[in-house]
Scaffold this active site. Structure first.
Site, PDB file in Angstrom:
ATOM      1  N   GLU A  41      32.871  43.522  31.240  1.00 35.43           N
ATOM      2  CA  GLU A  41      32.404  42.413  30.416  1.00 35.43           C
ATOM      3  C   GLU A  41      31.175  42.837  29.607  1.00 35.43           C
ATOM      4  O   GLU A  41      30.250  43.466  30.137  1.00 35.43           O
ATOM      5  CB  GLU A  41      32.063  41.242  31.338  1.00 35.43           C
ATOM      6  CG  GLU A  41      31.505  40.019  30.657  1.00 35.43           C
ATOM      7  CD  GLU A  41      31.177  38.915  31.659  1.00 35.43           C
ATOM      8  OE1 GLU A  41      31.003  37.771  31.234  1.00 35.43           O
ATOM      9  OE2 GLU A  41      31.094  39.211  32.884  1.00 35.43           O
ATOM     10  N   LYS A 116      36.355  34.460  26.740  1.00 32.39           N
ATOM     11  CA  LYS A 116      36.164  34.001  28.116  1.00 32.39           C
ATOM     12  C   LYS A 116      36.311  32.484  28.175  1.00 32.39           C
ATOM     13  O   LYS A 116      35.738  31.748  27.369  1.00 32.39           O
ATOM     14  CB  LYS A 116      34.775  34.431  28.606  1.00 32.39           C
ATOM     15  CG  LYS A 116      34.492  34.180  30.066  1.00 32.39           C
ATOM     16  CD  LYS A 116      33.151  34.785  30.461  1.00 32.39           C
ATOM     17  CE  LYS A 116      32.844  34.638  31.933  1.00 32.39           C
ATOM     18  NZ  LYS A 116      31.570  35.301  32.303  1.00 32.39           N
ATOM     19  N   CYS A 159      35.699  38.042  33.944  1.00 34.59           N
ATOM     20  CA  CYS A 159      34.828  37.707  35.077  1.00 34.59           C
ATOM     21  C   CYS A 159      35.155  36.343  35.696  1.00 34.59           C
ATOM     22  O   CYS A 159      36.104  36.210  36.439  1.00 34.59           O
ATOM     23  CB  CYS A 159      33.362  37.798  34.657  1.00 34.59           C
ATOM     24  SG  CYS A 159      32.241  38.111  36.066  1.00 34.59           S
TER      25      CYS A 159
END
Length: 562
Positions: A41, A116, A159
């Site tokens: 990330e 994300k 994540c």
């Protein structure tokens, strides 16, 4: 089909340096026949960039660097690079101006950008401050050798997107579950690109969660994590790949950069075993590796090559000295002994023996002349008063001043040596032993400090036995021990764990068997010491509740029984 995990240690803001690392790892992967390279990330800018994200020029430079990378990567390689993308609808929709994104680079260009979806805002995370949430399931097709049987449908998560399976956690923290969406889209493989901070025991939780998700959805998962230290946060790496059965088939190093190769079998449509690297053998080994990495990276990324610390002959400074020597090289560490008239002979000899055992340089600077100078200066104002805490703290502040002078003069990083138990209850001196650029063991309770030193001595006798067995003392007045002011550390650390980590009320802690007087005293000390902790140097985080980025308690507050 080979898929590589690039477990990287980026420096926040070093776009050129991080890009060069990405290029080098991409070329290495391409030379090994890798088809897809996974990076962590925000791998291009480093995680967490925090308020750098508020600077338009930083965002513009990041975007340009991504374009440059796309043109420089080996053409046969597809690479997922962590970056930031501008949200074009921010003003229209009233959203944040950026996305936390993963860009697919291949054939010399940026082919796709994925956003994300789940943005954590708890503990050390504050992503809603900067980012808007992605709204679509992220997936793409990685094409093989022309025939559909060689194509791979890959789901992309970033994540936190992985951390919301209601069957595993017993609840949902967010409304959507990106894994469920990807399973409904019938992807062949899920990849997760993370910068997941380290805490003790977290890898076992990660692997348990990954196993659950792989078996629940019947989809293999590759988890790629950042490694290294960025300020107070540590990242342990430990990237891992799980097959459909929830078996670990690939694992990268713990606490080190790595390029790990995972193999996807197109016939069985599953990941096959490659190299599974071991995890640390014990909690002490894990913490040691984390703290050594944290000191090494903090020094390197802040431009320091040498460190200085005070050596008292106590166990805390002994542990910090050992960590510093391992992290920076023993030739780059200076330990300073600063005895006062109250310092015992054995404390001085223990400190000297420690420096010799570890192999660091040492220097002795007696502080009695400075103490007398302070006494003379303050005599008119202190006349008629008794010796007390003010005079005790002057000794600590003399030592802190000397250490800061050495650090300033020679460009050393000053390491403070206070442990978590002391920081919690304020058993430390502002502008004295709290001085420093990095608080190495500020998240390590006193009982754990002893455990770490005993673990160190299993291999070789680094810590003199007397340091392990004598009663802890600040030695600021004759015959002083820590237990003059504090309960025994076994009791104190249990109360602190219940109070800080488990959020128990004083009544609950008393019900667990602790003395009401001690519990009330400890609770009061923790609350009163907040103003000290707010002025402390950053401390390396190794637990799920550290005095640092994720600790947000008020200073001016009236506390009740909660």
């Amino acid at each position: 089909m080979k898929i590589a995990i690039a477990q990287l240690n980026p420096t926040i803001g070093d776009l050129s340096g991080n890009a060069q690392t990405l290029l080098e790892i991409a070329q290495t992967a391409a030379n090994q026949g890798v088809r897809l390279l996974l990076t962590p990330e925000l791998s291009l800018c480093g995680y967490p960039p925090r308020d750098l994200l508020l600077r338009p020029q930083f965002i513009a430079n990041l975007a340009q660097k991504l374009v440059d990378l796309a043109s420089e990567f080996p053409p046969q390689l597809a690479v997922l690079v962590g970056t930031v993308e501008v949200n074009p609808y921010a003003t229209e929709k009233g959203e944040k101006s950026l996305f936390n994104s993963m860009a697919l680079l291949q054939h010399g260009k940026i082919e796709r950008v994925f956003h994300k979806r789940l943005l954590p805002t708890y503990d050390v995370f504050d992503e809603h401050r900067y980012f808007a949430s992605g709204e679509e399931a992220n997936l793409f097709v990685l094409y093989g050798h022309r025939t559909p049987e060689t194509h791979l449908k890959i789901g992309v998560t970033i994540c936190e997107d992985l951390w919301n399976d209601e069957q595993f956690w017993g609840k949902r923290t967010y409304q959507v579950n990106p894994l469920e969406d990807l399973a409904n889209a019938q992807v062949d493989l899920i990849v997760n690109l993370s910068a997941s901070p380290y805490t003790l025991g977290k890898q076992a939780l990660r692997e348990s969660m990954l196993k659950h998700c792989a078996t629940r959805y019947g989809i293999p998962i590759i988890y790629t994590n950042q490694v290294g230290g960025n300020d107070d946060l540590l990242f342990d790496g430990c990237s891992v790949a799980m097959n459909r059965q929830g078996e670990i088939v690939t694992r990268a190093k713990a606490f080190g950069t790595d390029l790990a190769i995972a193999e996807y079998d197109l016939e069985t449509q599953d990941l096959t075993p490659t190299t599974v690297k071991p995890l640390p053998s014990s909690a002490e080994a894990e913490i040691w590796s984390a703290l050594v990495l944290g000191v090494r990276d903090y020094a390197r990324k802040c431009g320091f090559s040498r460190a200085v610390l005070g050596l008292s002959g106590g166990i805390d400074s002994a542990l910090v000295a050992a960590i510093a020597a391992e992290a920076l090289g023993r030739e780059n560490v200076l330990g300073v002994l600063m005895p006062s008239p109250y310092s015992s002979d054995h404390s001085i000899s223990d400190a000297e023996q420690l420096a010799q055992n570890i192999g660091i340089q040492s220097q002795t600077l007696p502080i009695e002349p400075a103490m007398k100078a302070y006494d003379q200066l303050l005599a008119p104002l202190f006349a008629g008063t008794e010796f007390g805490i003010a005079e005790e703290n002057i000794q600590s502040r003399i030592r802190g001043n000397l250490l800061m002078a050495i650090a300033n003069k020679f460009g050393y990083l000053l390491l403070s040596t206070g442990n978590k138990s002391e920081m919690a209850v304020g058993y430390c001196t502002l502008y004295g032993d709290m001085n420093g650029g990095l608080a190495v063991i500020a998240d390590v309770p006193k009982t754990r400090v002893y455990a770490l030193c005993q673990w160190l001595n299993q291999e070789q006798s680094l810590i003199p036995p007397a340091i392990l067995t004598k009663a802890p003392s600040a030695e600021l007045k004759p015959g002083q021990t820590d237990q003059d002011s504090l309960p025994p550390y076994e009791i104190l650390d249990d109360i602190l764990s219940r109070l800080i980590h488990h959020h128990q009320s004083p009544q609950e802690i008393i019900a667990a068997g602790h003395s009401p007087q001690i519990v009330q005293k400890v609770s009061r000390l923790v609350n009163r010491a907040e103003f000290k902790r707010r002025q402390a140097p950053p401390g390396l985080k190794i637990t799920d509740r550290a005095f640092g980025t994720g600790w947000r308690m008020p200073i001016a507050v009236v506390m009740g029984n909660w």
